[in-house]
Every structure is written in C-alpha cells, then in structure tokens.
Design a protein around this motif. Structure first.
Motif, PDB file in Angstrom:
ATOM      1  N   LYS A  49       0.845  -1.184   0.000  1.00 33.75           N
ATOM      2  CA  LYS A  49       0.000   0.000   0.000  1.00 33.75           C
ATOM      3  C   LYS A  49       0.885   1.239   0.000  1.00 33.75           C
ATOM      4  CE  LYS A  49      -3.953   2.000   2.473  1.00 33.75           C
ATOM      5  NZ  LYS A  49      -4.826   1.874   3.661  1.00 33.75           N
ATOM      6  N   ILE A  50       0.694   2.093  -0.995  1.00 38.33           N
ATOM      7  CA  ILE A  50       1.572   3.251  -1.181  1.00 38.33           C
ATOM      8  C   ILE A  50       0.747   4.527  -1.181  1.00 38.33           C
ATOM      9  CG2 ILE A  50       3.076   4.443  -2.855  1.00 38.33           C
ATOM     10  CD1 ILE A  50       4.188   1.752  -3.634  1.00 38.33           C
ATOM     11  N   ALA A  51       1.267   5.551  -0.529  1.00 38.20           N
ATOM     12  CA  ALA A  51       0.642   6.874  -0.518  1.00 38.20           C
ATOM     13  C   ALA A  51       1.632   7.887  -1.072  1.00 38.20           C
ATOM     14  CB  ALA A  51       0.237   7.262   0.909  1.00 38.20           C
ATOM     15  N   VAL A  52       1.098   8.972  -1.578  1.00 38.59           N
ATOM     16  CA  VAL A  52       1.947  10.057  -2.073  1.00 38.59           C
ATOM     17  C   VAL A  52       2.856  10.554  -0.949  1.00 38.59           C
ATOM     18  CG1 VAL A  52       1.920  12.453  -2.870  1.00 38.59           C
ATOM     19  CG2 VAL A  52       0.407  10.765  -3.908  1.00 38.59           C
ATOM     20  N   GLY A  53       4.135  10.731  -1.241  1.00 39.62           N
ATOM     21  CA  GLY A  53       5.102  11.172  -0.253  1.00 39.62           C
ATOM     22  C   GLY A  53       5.841  10.048   0.428  1.00 39.62           C
ATOM     23  N   LEU A  56      10.468   5.089  -1.034  1.00 41.25           N
ATOM     24  CA  LEU A  56      10.513   3.750  -1.600  1.00 41.25           C
ATOM     25  C   LEU A  56      11.938   3.384  -1.989  1.00 41.25           C
ATOM     26  CD1 LEU A  56       7.593   4.316  -4.159  1.00 41.25           C
ATOM     27  CD2 LEU A  56       7.362   3.541  -1.791  1.00 41.25           C
ATOM     28  N   THR A  57      12.155   2.104  -2.228  1.00 41.33           N
ATOM     29  CA  THR A  57      13.345   1.631  -2.926  1.00 41.33           C
ATOM     30  C   THR A  57      12.887   1.029  -4.247  1.00 41.33           C
ATOM     31  OG1 THR A  57      14.522   1.138  -0.871  1.00 41.33           O
ATOM     32  CG2 THR A  57      15.315   0.063  -2.854  1.00 41.33           C
ATOM     33  N   VAL A  65      17.803   2.244  -5.865  1.00 38.30           N
ATOM     34  CA  VAL A  65      17.959   3.613  -5.392  1.00 38.30           C
ATOM     35  C   VAL A  65      16.717   4.039  -4.624  1.00 38.30           C
ATOM     36  CG1 VAL A  65      19.471   4.228  -7.320  1.00 38.30           C
ATOM     37  CG2 VAL A  65      17.014   4.621  -7.524  1.00 38.30           C
ATOM     38  N   GLY A  66      16.897   5.111  -3.848  1.00 37.13           N
ATOM     39  CA  GLY A  66      15.769   5.678  -3.128  1.00 37.13           C
ATOM     40  C   GLY A  66      14.867   6.464  -4.060  1.00 37.13           C
ATOM     41  N   VAL A  92      10.004   1.992   2.240  1.00 35.03           N
ATOM     42  CA  VAL A  92      10.951   2.313   3.308  1.00 35.03           C
ATOM     43  C   VAL A  92      10.256   2.994   4.468  1.00 35.03           C
ATOM     44  CG1 VAL A  92      13.024   3.636   3.891  1.00 35.03           C
ATOM     45  CG2 VAL A  92      12.856   2.480   1.681  1.00 35.03           C
ATOM     46  N   SER A  93       9.484   4.029   4.180  1.00 32.88           N
ATOM     47  CA  SER A  93       8.833   4.781   5.247  1.00 32.88           C
ATOM     48  C   SER A  93       7.607   5.472   4.688  1.00 32.88           C
ATOM     49  CB  SER A  93       9.806   5.814   5.827  1.00 32.88           C
ATOM     50  OG  SER A  93       9.314   6.348   7.021  1.00 32.88           O
ATOM     51  N   THR A  94       6.587   5.551   5.489  1.00 31.35           N
ATOM     52  CA  THR A  94       5.345   6.182   5.052  1.00 31.35           C
ATOM     53  C   THR A  94       4.976   7.306   6.002  1.00 31.35           C
ATOM     54  OG1 THR A  94       3.055   5.754   4.386  1.00 31.35           O
ATOM     55  CG2 THR A  94       3.846   4.639   6.368  1.00 31.35           C
TER      56      THR A  94
END
Length: 859
Positions: A49-53, A56-57, A65-66, A92-94
């Motif tokens: 699950k991905i949100a804007v901002g 990611l790798t 890459v990041g 990586v972080s949300t």
C-alpha cells in the motif's frame, strides 16, 4: 513536469491495488539519480500500500535507489507500454511528509537552482534515502586456491580479501568489502584483479541494502491484577512498586526501582498479574537531565511593547527584533510562544549553531515541560532525528528547537517561527546542494503556513535592514532613497516586514566598556606575550574577585603553521594547498599536524623532511596555545577550552557549558562558538586575543562579519549584578570596524557598509551566484571553467560574468577548484540556468559542479 506532478499528488489519497479496477497499479516516482529529473513509473505489488510522499526503494538499471512517490496513476492515465513495468522493491517509510510540504520543497529547489530530489534529501532525516552498496566477498565453497596461478593484481586482491575474512573480530568482514574500499587500499590492482577472480568463480558480488533508521522498541510492564494471597511477599513488593509507578512502566525502570529480575517478572506474567509487551520508544534527544520549572518573568516596557507587537502581527508578517545583547529577547520569545501552544498550534525556534541549543532547550523545557519541547540538529543520533521527525508529524502542539536543517521540520499547524541571531552565517548551507539560507526558507514557510516570523539579533544583517528600509519602515541607519527602485530586492506582496528595537539591557544595566589595546605599543615596550599587560591585569583582578571571564580567539589548535628554522620549509597538507596546523596531542609528545580542510593528520616529525634540521618554529596562535600560555602565567587559573575539538562528542557543548556555569572554571577559552547565546551572569571579563584575524579577509562581507562577531562576544560580559569589561587586542586600532565596535556605533557603521555595497551593486543591493567547479585533473577543471564561462556570457546580458578564477585555496582533498561569479539584479534570477543545465553545458564527467545562490563568502 515535477511541479505539475506535485500539484496533482497533494490531492491524491492512499491507493490499494485492486485487480477488479485495473490489471496493474502504478506509481510515478522521483528517483535519487543524477541526471534524471522527470518522473519514472513503477508497478505497485499487490501486497503493498503506497501513498503520495512515501519513501521507496526501486530498481534502476543494475542498482537499487531511493525514490519518493509523487503520483498514483489512475485508470484513465494508464501508459501505453508493451513491456513489463518494474515493480517497487520496498516501502521504506510512510507518512514522512505533510501535504503542504511539497510547495516549500519545490520553491526551495527552484530558487536555489537544485534538483528537487536533492532538496528532498537535504530536508529529510539522514539515511532515509541511502542507496544500497555492492560488496565483494569470497565464495563460501572456496577453501584454498593456488595463488601461484594468479596474476599479480588478482593475487593482491585475493590476499586482501582473505586477510580481512580471517579477522573474525571484524563483524563487517564476513559481509565482504565495497569496491570503493578496495580501490582505496589497492589502487590500480583492483579492477583487473576483481575481473580475473570473478571469471574464476572465487569471489561474488552482492547488493547490501542500506542501513536506515528503524523504530526502537522497549518492553513495558502493565499491571493486570492487584496482589493477593497467592503471591509471595517478594512478588507483592514488586506489584506494589508497579502500582506506585502508575501501573504502566518500562521494564528496565521497574527492574531498577523494585530491585528485581526479568525472570521474576516473567513468572508474574505467567500467573496473569502483569503483562509484558513491546512498545515503540521514541528517542528524543537533549532531555537527559532535569531542569527546574520556572515562571514568566516581569517584562520591561520595551519587552512588553515587543510582545504586544508580535501578538498583533498578521499571519504572514515578519518582525525584525533588534535588541542589544542582554536585552531579554529570549523571554519575549517564550511569552510569545505560550499563547500559540494554548491555541493548539506549534512553534519553530531556529538557532545558528548546535552550541546554542543546550541553554535554549533548558529555558524552554523549564517553561513548557518536556512534553512540548524537542531538539532537532545534526549532533543527535540518526535514530533520535528519525524519531523526533515522526514525533513532529503527530499533529500535537509542540516546540521544535534546532539548527538550519530544522527549518524543514514537519510541524503541523505552525503558529509562530522564531529565527534567533538572524545575521549569523551558519544559517547558510554551503555544501552539499541546495545551498539554502534558513532565513529565506523560513520566510517562505511563514507565507505558505500563514504564520508570523520573528527575526532576532543584536547586530541585524545588512540584508534584513535593507529589506526593512525598502518597504518604508523606520530604522535608525539612515536613508537609502538614493537607490534606484527597480534595483530593490523582490519582496512578497503578502509579507510585510516590521522593525522594532530593544535598546537597553534588562535592569538598565550598562553595556560593558570596551578598551582597545594597540599590540604594536606592547611590543615596543618589551611585552612579547600574546596577552597585553592590561588583559593580564584584568585576568588577575577577575580571579582575585572570584568572577569568571571569556577569552575569544578565532582559530582552534595550537599554531597556524610550522616552519623549519634552518631552510624555511613549511609543513603542508599532501592533499590540499594549505599548511598543516599544529595541535597538542594528549597521547603524543611531539603533537599532531592537522589539515583543517580535509582532516588529514600526521605526527609532527622530529626533523625537517627537506633539510633534516631538528629546529622548528610555530607561527600563529589558536585556542590550545592560549590555554598553554595562560597556564604558565596563571598556574592556579581553572580553564575550559570550548571549540570544535573539545565538543565533538555528543552533549559536549552542554557538558562544558554546565561545568562553566557551575563555577568549575574561571575562564572559558573558545572560538566563534562562544560569541553568541551564552548568558552567564557571573561573567565580568571578555578578552579578544587578536581581532585582526577577523578583519583581513578579501571578502566584501569581512567588515560586517567582524563587527557582528566582536559586538556579540563583547555582549557576554556584565549581564549580572557586577559591571563588565571588554578588552580587544589588535595591531590596527584605527580600523573602522574596531572604532565602531568600541563605541557600539551600529547605525553609522551599517549605513557606511550599505553605501560601499551600493557603489558596486553588491548584495543586498544586487544579487550574486557562485559556481564552484572541481576535478582531480587540474587541466580538465580549468578547461571546463573557461567553457562554462563562455556559455554563460553567450546566454544572456542579464548577468555579469566574473572569472573563471582559481579558488582562494586551489586544491582541497586532491581536487583542483575553480569558480565563476555571477552578478545580477534579482529579476534575472528565474532565468539563471539550473544545476542540470549547467552540467550539460559543462561537457565533462570528470568535473564536479555546484551552484550557490546568494553566497555569503566568495573566497
């Protein structure tokens, strides 16, 4: 394209891939890769699950890459692409960025002509976007080989890897080594050696993921049942302690308080009396010691007027608070922030240096408590910065205190920004890009978040004084009406700048008188010491009265350089075009020679490497030499040295200042770190060992910086009940800066300074950009500099191209440096080429390039 994507992304919400609505869920990302400014598209795995901002790798070629998620692709935007779109590797972080944040980052990237991804990395806590590194190791099934059949290069690489692997006490050796590490140790052997060993199957290369900060968890103990007859006496005692601690406490704290063991707690948990569960524990720095609570102080009439003006500010106004040293600016900040917290809003307080945070943190914690106050600066650990960042995202009202990078702190519902010591050059980032000024970014943030901005200083910068005057506000520095209106700096229509003074110290204490000692006369009278007779007498008097003092010198170390007395050979850095500074070493009798540019260190040789003579002479003075000579003159004097060498360790600033404040030393010896922010009432004496080191720079800002530094350090004296005195030693007492400092003549000095700048269209009247070029090849960087200068001259008549020219220190870290200076009116800035355009025009991969908009130094 990027800005457009940002504007779309702010309106997007979380998206979960769904096979019912599309065959493939896609996300457009900004990748951390030089030369790629547009958005790349990746597929979203079904379980992600991905949100804007989100950070990611992603795979990019043979690397990982990041990346930052900027746009979630909906069904109508599906690209026409026949091949397989690579999936996102990991989340990586949300929740790291608040929605409004992108406008601030985009504006910063645009103004400072820097790619957005570099600006994002500058704003984030460290290591969140680190890349994975390729490591080389011996294959596990290989036990022994016949080294005689290997080439010399392969044999050198094999022996190096084998030696490292055999040293089992090096944990990292089991993971192999990086190719960069091999190159550092084996140089030209590395490439052919690795190629041969790979072909033979003796070694392998693998990608190690980056070590990013992770949340920290600690066991907590929760009380479930009261003690009863089924427990032993000792178990009841543990439960009683847990009840006294509130029934919910860290396991380590309970073990310490109840004097029990983890096994005993596990036994109680099995019986159902307590529960032990792991909870995330936020690592919030600079709160390791207790501070006593305090209450708001009675304000002077000038402070009360300043507070009223601040509380009456409109949402996007800026107030320049010009208060003399000791006038109580910090108390005004504290009382201005109190109603902001009561309204459920947050406040951001910025200081120029880490050394200023301990005292300020203590003042704010004493007033508002630990719950509301957090520090954010580079001396915190990576984990502490990561946790503090997430704490600021919580939405709770709080106060963040930090250095320039804290201007990007993700505080929600910001109600006030305070930028103290606004004149200080430490607010300007010089490397890496973006070369932003925290004051400029704070002004933009004030506009974007509709909150007031307070800029405080005892010696305001020419930039802010000029902006105030350009808006027609009243100051005391004379008229600037002679300037052409079209040359005035661009000022936001939404943001007004007001000017207010605090002209007197608290309690109407006088400013300490400043005595200027002509060191030429000292020499004529036979005094060869670095301390004038007047300063020596003042130190002796201070010690006899049981008071404290501060001695300021602008250099650390012992001596500026070391020269052979027989042949004149100067010990130089092998990697830079500068001399090595001598430092007294606690472990080596002969001391160290250190480069203050690349940190190269070598032991001082017993004899001259050029002629073999054992006779050396030390030239120049630093904090160590001041300390050494004072010990000889005043053996019983207790000294603390306060510079970057003694404050390297975590909490080093706080520890030394606490010792001095507790009266454990008579004199504090330091560099510019002691020139501001230190408020210790028992300090009655301030001595400046050599003011000339601040004056003699070939930089148009040298006079302004010297005036500000000397005035600020003088202001450390006489803040308590006893009067203070200041002694400035110089070989040029007739210098305009020295004369202005001695009489505290800020107004006339600044009026004169602005007049000189206007004559040459220097900032703040005009604007500048400095382009830095560097390469390991001296010819390549010179050729590229000429080519880039020709390109810039052909592009536009809106700017004047000065150079190219070698940098003042031409070689640093074995790289040769050139620079090009551009002068222009502020209206030309949007047309200035950005970093990627300049790199394209450069046409050389061996030459690095950086651009500094509004540089504070042109050396």
């Amino acid at each position: 394209m990027v800005n457009a994507a940002i504007s779309v992304s702010v309106a997007q919400t979380n998206y979960q891939a769904s096979a019912a609505t599309r065959t493939q869920a896609l996300v457009q990302v900004l990748v951390d890769c030089q030369g790629i400014e547009g958005l790349l598209t990746y597929s979203i795995p079904a379980d992600m699950k991905i949100a804007v901002g989100d950070i990611l790798t992603v795979p990019l070629g043979a690397r990982y890459v990041g990346a930052i998620a900027l746009h979630l692709v909906n069904a109508s935007e599906q690209p026409e692409f026949d091949g397989e779109i690579k999936p996102v590797s990991s989340l990586v972080s949300t929740g790291i960025f608040p929605p409004y944040y992108w406008q601030l980052l985009a504006r910063t990237a645009e103004y400072y002509r820097t790619p957005l991804i570099q600006t994002v990395k500058a704003a984030l806590p460290p290591k969140l976007m680190d890349r994975g590194s390729y490591r080389i190791r011996i294959n596990a099934q290989i036990e022994a080989i016949d080294e005689a059949n290997l080439s010399p290069a392969a044999r050198a690489v094999w022996q190096f890897l084998s030696d490292r692997a055999s040293q089992s006490h090096h944990k990292s050796d089991r993971k192999g080594v990086t190719q960069k590490y091999l190159y550092q140790h084996l140089s030209h052997y590395t490439h052919p050696g690795l190629k041969e060993l790979h072909q033979l199957g003796y070694i392998s290369t693998y990608l190690e993921p980056p070590q990013r900060p992770q949340p920290k968890y600690e066991d907590c103990v929760i009380l479930l049942r009261s003690p009863d007859e089924y427990l032993t006496t000792r178990q009841k005692e543990v439960i009683t302690v847990l009840q006294r601690l509130g029934g919910d406490v860290l396991r380590s704290q309970l073990i310490e308080q109840a004097k029990t063991t983890y096994a005993s707690l596990q036994n109680l948990a099995k019986k159902g009396y307590i529960a032990i569960e792991a909870r995330e524990c936020l690592r919030l720095g600079d709160k390791t010691h207790v501070v006593a609570k305090d209450r708001p102080k009675q304000l002077t009439p000038a402070q009360a007027e300043a507070l009223a003006r601040i509380q009456a500010l409109t949402s996007t106004s800026t107030l320049l608070l010009h208060g003399v040293t000791g006038s109580g600016k910090t108390e005004v900040y504290l009382q201005a922030i109190a109603p902001v917290l009561q309204q459920g809003k947050s406040a951001l307080v910025l200081v120029p240096e880490i050394g200023l945070t301990p005292q300020l943190m203590d003042r704010f914690r004493a007033r508002f408590g630990d719950r509301y106050v957090n520090a954010y600066h580079s001396q915190l650990s990576d984990g502490e910065r990561f946790d503090t960042w997430r704490q600021m995202l919580s939405g709770e009202p709080q106060i963040a205190i930090g250095t320039r990078s804290a201007v990007f702190a993700p505080l929600h519902n910001l109600g006030l920004i305070v930028l103290d010591e606004e004149h200080d050059s430490s607010f300007k980032q010089d490397r890496p890009q973006p070369c932003y000024h925290a004051r400029t970014v704070a002004q933009w943030r004030s506009e974007l978040e509709d909150c007031p901005l307070i800029l405080g200083s005892a010696t305001p910068s020419t930039e802010m004084l000029y902006l105030v005057k350009a808006q027609g506000s009243q100051t005391s520095i004379g008229d600037l009406d002679s300037q052409n209106p079209q040359d005035l700096p661009e000022i936001s229509e939404r943001q007004s700048i007001q000017y207010l003074t605090l002209p007197d110290r608290i309690g109407n204490k006088p400013m300490p008188p400043i005595a200027v000692v002509d060191m030429r006369e000292e020499l004529k009278s036979g005094n060869w010491s670095m301390f004038s007779r007047q300063l020596q007498a003042a130190i002796a008097r201070m010690q006899a009265q049981g008071k404290q003092g501060i001695l300021f010198i602008h250099r650390r170390g012992h001596s500026t350089f070391v020269s052979c007395r027989s042949c004149g050979h100067v010990m130089m850095c092998p990697h830079c075009d500068v001399s090595l500074s001598y430092h007294v070493s606690p472990t080596r009798k002969d001391g160290d020679l250190r480069c203050h540019y690349c940190n190269y260190v070598q032991t001082k040789p017993r004899s001259c490497p050029a002629c073999g003579s054992p006779y050396f002479k030390h030239f120049g003075s630093g904090t160590q030499k001041v300390e050494q000579e004072l010990t000889q003159l005043f053996p019983s004097l207790r000294l603390i040295r306060f510079d970057s060498d003694t404050t390297r360790n975590k909490d080093g600033h706080r520890s030394l200042l606490s010792q001095f404040q507790a009266g454990e030393a008579d004199l504090l010896i330091g560099t510019q770190m002691i020139a501001k922010g230190i408020d210790i009432p028992q300090v009655t004496l301030v001595g400046v060992i050599s003011a000339d080191g601040l004056l003699n720079f070939s930089d148009y800002r040298a006079g302004e910086r010297a005036f500000q530094t000397l005035t600020q350090v003088a202001g450390r004296a006489g803040r308590g009940d006893d009067p203070g005195e200041v002694i400035i030693q110089t070989y040029t007492p007739e210098h305009p800066v020295i004369q202005a400092v001695q009489t505290y003549d800020f107004n006339n000095f600044m009026q004169s300074e602005l007049g000189h700048r206007a004559a040459l269209s220097y900032p703040p009247i005009g604007q500048m950009a400095l382009i830095h070029l560097s390469s390991a090849d001296a010819i390549a960087v010179e050729t590229a500099s000429d080519r880039l200068a020709e390109y810039l001259q052909a592009q536009s008549n809106d700017w004047e191209v000065l150079g190219p020219a070698p940098a003042a220190v031409t070689r640093v870290k074995n790289r040769y440096r050139w620079q090009i200076l551009l002068k222009f009116n502020s209206s030309a800035l949007p047309h200035l080429p950005n970093l990627e355009t300049l790199r394209s025009a450069l046409g050389s991969r061996s030459v690095r390039l950086a651009i500094d908009i509004d540089p504070l130094t042109i050396l």
